[in-house]
Enzyme design. Structure first.
Site: not given
Ligand code: RB5
Length: 155
Positions: A11, A68, A70, A101, A136
């Site tokens: 994203d 994304c 995080t 694993h 595993h």
């Molecule tokens: C987008 O702002 C953010 O929420 C997305 O990139 C991600 O971190 C979601 O888990």
């Protein structure tokens, strides 16, 4: 050497790291299919997770990389898709374990939590580690047989 095809997508929060990891993989001689995004306009990460995972199966690629902000949302979304084992990687040990694993077929990173150098090292460890099978395999088989969707609200 076997041709390694990798699907990649992010994203807007993972856009920069996606470009860097794509170059890194291509420099290593891998074939990379980039499913976008191609700019930093805001999009919904579940859409990218679905697009990339569908492409992974269509192309019978080796694995996919999803990014994304995080890595959390996109890994949660990917793991809803049948046949996907997505691992959010945060260090080299977890990268090794995700392969040895868990036989992960998708690795996820956070573009706002992980810098390129660390992500590249983790990806390298993932790619050079091998699934160990044995006990595993039995555990992975159990994961893959979990299919019931529980919609109870938990928090
Ligand atoms: C987008 O702002 C953010 O929420 C997305 O990139 C991600 O971190 C979601 O888990």
């Amino acid at each position: 050497m076997a041709l390694i095809m990798i699907i990649i997508g992010s994203d807007h929060g993972g856009f920069k790291l996606k470009g860097e990891l794509k170059n890194f993989l291509e420099e290593k001689g891998k074939t990379v299919i980039d499913c976008g995004v191609f700019n930093e306009e805001s999009v919904d990460y579940p859409d990218i997770a679905q697009l990339v995972c569908n492409r992974l199966f269509e192309k019978k690629a080796s694995f996919a990389v999803l990014i994304c902000g995080t890595g959390i949302g996109i890994s949660i979304a990917a793991n809803k898709i049948k046949g996907i084992r997505a691992a959010l990687i945060c260090n080299e040990f977890s990268a090794k374990m995700a392969s040895e694993h868990n036989n992960a077929n998708v690795v996820c990173f956070g573009g706002r939590t992980t810098n390129f150098d660390s992500a590249a090292k983790m990806l390298d460890v993932f790619m050079t580690s091998k699934f160990q099978g044995g006990r595993h395999q039995a555990r992975v088989d159990k994961i893959m047989s979990i299919g019931e969707c529980n919609n109870e609200k938990t928090r």
